[in-house]
Design a protein around this motif. Sequence first.
Motif, PDB file in Angstrom:
ATOM      1  N   ILE A  85       0.856  -1.179   0.000  1.00 22.69           N
ATOM      2  CA  ILE A  85       0.000   0.000   0.000  1.00 22.69           C
ATOM      3  C   ILE A  85       0.889   1.224   0.000  1.00 22.69           C
ATOM      4  CG2 ILE A  85      -1.711   1.306   1.298  1.00 22.69           C
ATOM      5  CD1 ILE A  85      -2.724  -1.358   2.381  1.00 22.69           C
ATOM      6  N   GLN A  86       0.717   2.052  -0.998  1.00 19.30           N
ATOM      7  CA  GLN A  86       1.516   3.258  -1.095  1.00 19.30           C
ATOM      8  C   GLN A  86       0.705   4.454  -0.604  1.00 19.30           C
ATOM      9  OE1 GLN A  86       3.228   3.790  -4.938  1.00 19.30           O
ATOM     10  NE2 GLN A  86       4.511   1.987  -4.758  1.00 19.30           N
ATOM     11  N   MET A  87       1.383   5.333   0.088  1.00 22.61           N
ATOM     12  CA  MET A  87       0.749   6.544   0.582  1.00 22.61           C
ATOM     13  C   MET A  87       0.687   7.589  -0.526  1.00 22.61           C
ATOM     14  SD  MET A  87      -0.016   6.089   3.730  1.00 22.61           S
ATOM     15  CE  MET A  87       0.153   4.501   4.491  1.00 22.61           C
ATOM     16  N   THR A  88      -0.401   8.331  -0.571  1.00 18.09           N
ATOM     17  CA  THR A  88      -0.553   9.445  -1.492  1.00 18.09           C
ATOM     18  C   THR A  88       0.337  10.588  -1.014  1.00 18.09           C
ATOM     19  OG1 THR A  88      -2.848   8.826  -1.847  1.00 18.09           O
ATOM     20  CG2 THR A  88      -2.230  11.041  -2.484  1.00 18.09           C
ATOM     21  N   THR A  89       1.010  11.232  -1.932  1.00 17.90           N
ATOM     22  CA  THR A  89       1.841  12.376  -1.551  1.00 17.90           C
ATOM     23  C   THR A  89       1.172  13.705  -1.860  1.00 17.90           C
ATOM     24  OG1 THR A  89       2.980  12.244  -3.677  1.00 17.90           O
ATOM     25  CG2 THR A  89       4.010  11.108  -1.811  1.00 17.90           C
ATOM     26  N   ASN A  90       0.198  13.694  -2.753  1.00 20.68           N
ATOM     27  CA  ASN A  90      -0.503  14.924  -3.126  1.00 20.68           C
ATOM     28  C   ASN A  90      -2.014  14.661  -3.070  1.00 20.68           C
ATOM     29  OD1 ASN A  90      -0.899  17.517  -3.971  1.00 20.68           O
ATOM     30  ND2 ASN A  90      -0.528  17.077  -6.131  1.00 20.68           N
ATOM     31  N   PRO A  91      -2.605  14.669  -1.862  1.00 24.80           N
ATOM     32  CA  PRO A  91      -4.023  14.332  -1.735  1.00 24.80           C
ATOM     33  C   PRO A  91      -4.929  15.454  -2.242  1.00 24.80           C
ATOM     34  CG  PRO A  91      -3.189  15.056   0.368  1.00 24.80           C
ATOM     35  CD  PRO A  91      -2.008  15.021  -0.568  1.00 24.80           C
ATOM     36  N   PRO A  92      -6.194  15.130  -2.525  1.00 22.52           N
ATOM     37  CA  PRO A  92      -7.151  16.135  -3.009  1.00 22.52           C
ATOM     38  C   PRO A  92      -7.796  16.908  -1.850  1.00 22.52           C
ATOM     39  CG  PRO A  92      -8.145  13.980  -3.082  1.00 22.52           C
ATOM     40  CD  PRO A  92      -6.728  13.777  -2.636  1.00 22.52           C
ATOM     41  N   PHE A 142      -4.594   6.303   0.651  1.00 20.46           N
ATOM     42  CA  PHE A 142      -4.135   6.518   2.016  1.00 20.46           C
ATOM     43  C   PHE A 142      -3.191   7.704   2.047  1.00 20.46           C
ATOM     44  CE2 PHE A 142      -5.182   2.099   1.503  1.00 20.46           C
ATOM     45  CZ  PHE A 142      -5.930   1.823   2.629  1.00 20.46           C
ATOM     46  N   TYR A 143      -3.324   8.509   3.102  1.00 16.43           N
ATOM     47  CA  TYR A 143      -2.450   9.660   3.275  1.00 16.43           C
ATOM     48  C   TYR A 143      -1.974   9.701   4.720  1.00 16.43           C
ATOM     49  CZ  TYR A 143      -0.717  14.420   3.498  1.00 16.43           C
ATOM     50  OH  TYR A 143       0.088  15.511   3.679  1.00 16.43           O
ATOM     51  N   LYS A 144      -0.676   9.869   4.901  1.00 21.76           N
ATOM     52  CA  LYS A 144      -0.088   9.894   6.244  1.00 21.76           C
ATOM     53  C   LYS A 144      -0.041  11.322   6.769  1.00 21.76           C
ATOM     54  CE  LYS A 144       3.954   8.380   8.812  1.00 21.76           C
ATOM     55  NZ  LYS A 144       5.247   7.708   8.701  1.00 21.76           N
ATOM     56  N   VAL A 145      -0.587  11.518   7.956  1.00 20.95           N
ATOM     57  CA  VAL A 145      -0.584  12.808   8.639  1.00 20.95           C
ATOM     58  C   VAL A 145       0.497  12.744   9.707  1.00 20.95           C
ATOM     59  CG1 VAL A 145      -1.931  14.445  10.004  1.00 20.95           C
ATOM     60  CG2 VAL A 145      -3.066  13.017   8.288  1.00 20.95           C
ATOM     61  N   THR A 146       1.415  13.685   9.670  1.00 21.03           N
ATOM     62  CA  THR A 146       2.498  13.703  10.655  1.00 21.03           C
ATOM     63  C   THR A 146       2.355  14.909  11.573  1.00 21.03           C
ATOM     64  OG1 THR A 146       3.925  14.921   9.138  1.00 21.03           O
ATOM     65  CG2 THR A 146       4.105  12.513   9.094  1.00 21.03           C
ATOM     66  N   LYS A 147       3.029  14.831  12.670  1.00 24.62           N
ATOM     67  CA  LYS A 147       3.092  15.941  13.631  1.00 24.62           C
ATOM     68  C   LYS A 147       1.717  16.418  14.075  1.00 24.62           C
ATOM     69  CE  LYS A 147       7.474  17.378  11.723  1.00 24.62           C
ATOM     70  NZ  LYS A 147       8.204  18.373  10.974  1.00 24.62           N
TER      71      LYS A 147
END
Length: 174
Positions: free
Chosen positions: A31-38, A148-153
């Motif tokens: 599963i790859q994370m999206t780097t530029n989500p909508p 999928f999109y990863k949220v950091t911090k």
Amino acid sequence: MQTFKYYLSFIAIIIINLLFLQCGTAQKEVIQMTTNPPFKILEATHQDWVAGVQGGGAGTTVMITFSDIDRDVEILNFYFGNFKALANVLPNKTLAYQANILNNINDDRSMNIDPKKEINKLPHPKSQFNVAPGNAIIEYRFNGNVNFYKVTKMIEKPLLAYPSANPNENRGGL
């Protein structure tokens, strides 16, 4: 002749191991994370909470507020810690979503010898991701595809400890 059998069995073991290794890796979905989500995230927070009465439960609330989101995006789930939870849009806030993840701390469930009657199970499935502390993953559908999109911090809010009694009940004096 003895050396030939030794090499033949050694080669056979290597081939069998490679076959099993190939079977094991073929089953894992990458599963790859999206780097530029909508969408654009305005704020992402998490807050642990605990009920003020014994057995009242405890958990974590994950909230993500978007400043902009494509109208074709459907937010599905949040992954936080080791758990996956349904993301719900907050009433009167169409750009804010929240997920509540319950845990067994301060829980008053009982054990039973019959596994079918056992209720000491967390209501959320385990996450397929290894989410680092302070991060979350948003699962969303866009143009018919699940992404999928990863949220950091993320911002950690202070522990919310609900009172053990209604504060209006114990008003004394005047």
